[in-house]
Design a protein around this motif. Structure first.
Motif, short mmCIF file in Angstrom:
data_model
loop_
_atom_site.label_atom_id
_atom_site.label_comp_id
_atom_site.label_asym_id
_atom_site.label_seq_id
_atom_site.Cartn_x
_atom_site.Cartn_y
_atom_site.Cartn_z
N ASP A 20 48.69 58.33 43.33
CA ASP A 20 47.62 57.47 43.82
C ASP A 20 46.49 57.47 42.79
OD1 ASP A 20 46.06 55.91 45.46
OD2 ASP A 20 45.45 57.56 46.76
N TYR A 21 46.50 56.45 41.90
CA TYR A 21 45.51 56.37 40.81
C TYR A 21 44.23 55.75 41.30
CZ TYR A 21 49.16 57.86 37.69
OH TYR A 21 50.13 58.60 37.07
N GLN A 26 45.05 67.60 37.80
CA GLN A 26 46.48 67.82 37.89
C GLN A 26 46.96 67.89 39.34
OE1 GLN A 26 46.81 71.37 35.52
NE2 GLN A 26 47.11 70.21 33.63
N MET A 27 46.16 68.44 40.22
CA MET A 27 46.56 68.57 41.62
C MET A 27 46.76 67.21 42.29
SD MET A 27 47.13 71.69 41.94
CE MET A 27 47.51 71.68 43.68
N ASP A 28 46.08 66.17 41.82
CA ASP A 28 46.26 64.83 42.37
C ASP A 28 47.66 64.29 42.10
OD1 ASP A 28 43.68 64.81 43.36
OD2 ASP A 28 42.88 63.48 41.79
N ASP A 66 43.46 56.39 34.97
CA ASP A 66 43.49 55.22 35.84
C ASP A 66 44.90 54.68 36.04
OD1 ASP A 66 40.74 55.16 36.29
OD2 ASP A 66 40.40 54.12 34.39
N ASP A 67 45.85 55.14 35.20
CA ASP A 67 47.22 54.64 35.32
C ASP A 67 48.21 55.64 34.72
OD1 ASP A 67 47.55 54.09 32.38
OD2 ASP A 67 45.96 52.64 32.80
N ALA A 68 49.47 55.47 35.10
CA ALA A 68 50.51 56.39 34.65
C ALA A 68 50.73 56.30 33.14
CB ALA A 68 51.82 56.11 35.39
#
Length: 85
Positions: A20-21, A26-28, A66-68
């Motif tokens: 979910d960006y 890291q935990m996100d 903001d993105d992968a």
């Protein structure tokens, strides 16, 4: 792009693409991983868990992302900088 980098890029995109960006740390990313911190990434003779990535590359990552795509590129660049791929 090396085969190992390309294979890892695909695996990282699959794993982190569902986060979910924006992600703030890291935990996100953990909820997006199929096996949580134990999620394993393998290509060629490289084998790393998500937990190992976090421990070894914490200083290479610049949260938030903001993105992968930008996250994955930083991970791959960090692995190269540490001669892990």
């Amino acid at each position: 792009m090396s085969d190992v980098r390309a294979e890892l890029r695909e695996q990282f995109m699959d794993a982190f693409g569902g986060a979910d960006y924006p992600v703030k740390n890291q935990m996100d990313l953990v909820p997006a991983l199929p096996d949580g911190p134990a999620t394993k990434f393998e290509a060629g003779d490289v084998s790393l868990t998500a937990m190992e990535l976090a421990a070894k590359l914490g200083s290479e990552q610049e949260f938030p992302y903001d993105d992968a795509e930008s996250l994955v590129e930083d991970i791959l660049d960090g692995l190269e900088a540490k001669d892990m791929i």
